[in-house]
Design an enzyme around this catalytic site. Structure first.
Site, mmCIF file in Angstrom:
data_model
loop_
_atom_site.group_PDB
_atom_site.id
_atom_site.type_symbol
_atom_site.label_atom_id
_atom_site.label_comp_id
_atom_site.label_asym_id
_atom_site.label_seq_id
_atom_site.Cartn_x
_atom_site.Cartn_y
_atom_site.Cartn_z
ATOM 1 C CB ALA A 76 -5.619 5.284 5.583
ATOM 2 C CB ALA A 77 -1.823 1.957 8.383
ATOM 3 C CG ASP A 105 -10.230 4.835 7.082
ATOM 4 O OD1 ASP A 105 -11.426 5.192 7.143
ATOM 5 O OD2 ASP A 105 -9.868 3.739 6.601
ATOM 6 C CG ASP A 127 9.822 -0.404 5.198
ATOM 7 O OD1 ASP A 127 10.465 -1.245 5.861
ATOM 8 O OD2 ASP A 127 8.728 -0.654 4.667
ATOM 9 C CG HIS A 187 -11.323 0.548 9.308
ATOM 10 N ND1 HIS A 187 -10.792 -0.196 10.324
ATOM 11 C CD2 HIS A 187 -10.572 0.235 8.216
ATOM 12 C CE1 HIS A 187 -9.771 -0.916 9.891
ATOM 13 N NE2 HIS A 187 -9.618 -0.666 8.609
ATOM 14 C CG LEU A 188 -15.185 4.852 5.149
ATOM 15 C CD1 LEU A 188 -15.682 6.138 4.506
ATOM 16 C CD2 LEU A 188 -16.292 3.815 5.206
ATOM 17 N N GLY A 189 -11.091 2.249 4.336
ATOM 18 C CA GLY A 189 -10.007 1.915 3.417
ATOM 19 C C GLY A 189 -10.349 0.821 2.429
ATOM 20 C CB ALA A 190 -11.177 -2.643 2.731
ATOM 21 C CB ILE A 200 -0.957 -0.007 1.201
ATOM 22 C CG1 ILE A 200 -1.922 -1.193 1.093
ATOM 23 C CG2 ILE A 200 -1.738 1.300 1.291
ATOM 24 C CD1 ILE A 200 -2.812 -1.384 2.301
ATOM 25 C CD GLU A 238 -11.320 0.700 13.470
ATOM 26 O OE1 GLU A 238 -11.750 -0.274 12.813
ATOM 27 O OE2 GLU A 238 -10.455 1.479 13.046
#
Length: 535
Positions: free
Chosen positions: A234-235, A260, A175, A283-286, A156, A265
């Protein structure tokens, strides 16, 4: 009258896209149940071979125990919080998910949050919807020519970096598990976390939630950040300390945030709610039509592979080191067939088995070839279906010591796979094979030290005898009398007049009495047959 062959049963416990069901309907019996209804789920699991779920169905130890025939649990999504993976593994049940189904949706949502925060889109929309025209109040910032720090360069994170590059930004990344050469290919510069925070106008986070990453961005890190920075998460909830972020926004040090995900939750309360410059989503990422369809389709394909006994790339509890390299994948059926031949030659279960991998592919993770070989070894030994999950358990239960050895040199071959073992009597058994030509033809190259060169397919016959004239003709004549056609044959020997091994490939199965009759006729010291068709 013969009973019709039973078709595997797939239980669909939650709604899936029609395209996913089409993948399964032709070859399997589909049943449906409300997976959230425990009283309905448990009895429905009694005789199913696979179950497909999303987030509402709990496949815990109780549910697994209720599914005596179950061989695969498929979660149409990424998370596996509702699946008891250790319990499934103990029962030999494969667990699969759809790890890449939502990566595009998640990346696009992160970019959407970043743009919404930069231009105050939600607040401006709410104001105008309330009948207010306040252009100056919602002045934003351009993304072009800014520095964006990407924390985490997984699938991602890479997609986010690629999309933001089109905006003309300078990309930094943190990273510790990515090599600089890979970062260069993506077009980002690797830096430490503190340097990234100090230089970035936007920081977008794309890390898994682990003990090491939990609270990665806290009060200290936010204090080190560039004044006016905007944070996007958003992770996973908890990677950013919500209270510390709220304090930094109130102080003006952080200009805004797009969030997100939350530590707990569903989240209906948060210190971030109501703060200026903050955009929050549930939590709309997917949550796109495409991601949901991809997830269902991906796990349906995985279920199909699993029920057909094939390797499943997205299995989370297969004891391989990770995704199978494209260079290694063609060797899977080869290793499995070698395992079947090994068992035929051993005429039982060996005391120890070592899978040797030689040549160019030894540079990759080849642990999956060991699994494939074990799958072949036990396919004709046990009554239950052998999978990549339960093959190691079958070896352990039978006290078989299993090993894997790799060597860079394959002598006469580009790559060579050998299944080598020792029987309880101390007798060694070995069989080797390779892939040749542009079509990657499977070839048998060695049996118990004898060199051979035959296609590894169909039905194989092995005869050991004392080398002398007339044996090949006698074998051919008796097979002909039995109506069995020879596809190929080869004789290998230690010396003239010494022990010889004849390997014959035939087009059909040879009855045991015919095989033994041939062995008696030629005075064979050992006669074996192997059916290596894995279709």
């Amino acid at each position: 009258m013969a009973q019709p062959e039973r078709r595997p049963v797939v239980l669909v416990a939650e709604e899936l896209a029609p395209s996913a069901l089409e993948v399964l309907s032709a070859d399997f019996d589909l049943r449906h149940v409300d997976g959230a209804d425990r009283a309905a789920l448990l009895p429905a699991l009694a005789d199913v071979d696979a179950v497909l779920i999303r987030s509402a169905t709990r496949m815990d130890a109780e549910a697994l125990a209720a599914a005596a025939r179950l061989s695969v649990v498929a979660r149409a999504g990424i998370g596996l919080d509702n699946v008891d993976v250790p319990a499934a593994t103990a029962r030999g049940v494969m667990v699969v998910n759809a790890p890449t189904s939502n990566i595009v949706s998640a990346a696009e949502h992160a970019v959407a949050l970043l743009l919404a925060v930069a231009r105050n889109v939600p607040a401006a929309d709410a104001s105008l919807q309330a009948g207010q025209w306040k252009r100056s109040k919602f002045t934003g910032v351009e993304v072009a020519d800014k520095t964006v720090g990407v924390v985490g360069l997984g699938k991602i994170g890479v997609l986010v970096a690629q999309r933001l590059a089109a905006f003309g930004v300078r990309l930094l990344a943190y990273d510790p598990y990515i090599q600089p050469a890979r970062a260069d290919q993506i077009g980002v510069r690797l830096v430490g976390l503190e340097e990234l925070l100090a230089e970035s106008d936007f920081v977008t986070i794309h890390l898994p939630k682990t003990p090491e990453t939990l609270g990665l961005i806290g009060a200290r890190e936010l204090a080190l950040a560039k004044p006016g920075v905007r944070i996007i998460n958003a992770a996973r909830g908890g990677l950013v300390d919500e209270a510390a972020l709220a304090d930094a926004i109130r102080s003006g040090h952080v200009a805004g945030a797009g969030i997100d995900v939350f530590p707990k939750e569903p989240a209906t309360e948060s210190p971030l709610f109501g703060l200026p410059g903050v955009v929050v989503t549930p939590h709309l990422g997917a949550s796109t039509v495409e991601a949901q369809d991809k997830a269902g389709l991906a796990v349906a394909r995985s279920v199909r592979l699993a029920l057909m006994g094939e390797f499943v790339p997205d299995a989370v509890n297969v004891q391989a080191g990770g995704p199978v390299a494209e260079e290694v994948r063609p060797g899977l059926p080869l290793a499995e067939k070698l395992g079947r031949v090994f068992t035929a030659l051993a005429a039982g279960v060996a005391q120890s088995i070592t899978v040797e991998v030689r040549g160019e592919i030894s540079a990759y993770d080849v642990s999956v070839l060991q699994l494939a070989a074990l799958k072949g070894v036990f396919s004709d030994v046990v009554s239950e279906q052998v999978t990549f999950v339960n093959a190691p358990l079958l070896a352990k239960d039978r006290g078989v010591d299993v090993g894997l050895a790799t060597y860079a040199d394959a002598e006469d071959y580009r790559n060579l796979v050998t299944v080598r073992g020792v029987l309880a009597t101390g007798e060694p058994v070995s069989v080797s094979g390779t892939l040749t030509g542009p079509t990657q033809q499977e070839k048998l190259t060695e049996v118990d030290g004898y060199d051979v060169d035959l296609r590894l397919e169909g039905h194989l016959l092995f005869f050991r005898y004392t080398d002398r004239p007339g044996v090949v003709g006698a074998v051919g004549a008796r097979l002909g009398d039995a109506g069995v056609n020879i596809a190929g044959a080869q004789v290998s020997r230690t010396r003239r007049g010494g022990e010889a091994l004849m390997v014959v490939t035939v087009d059909s199965n040879v009855p045991a009495d015919v095989l033994q009759g041939i062995g008696t006729a030629i005075g064979a010291t050992a006669v074996r047959g192997a059916d290596i068709d894995t279709e």
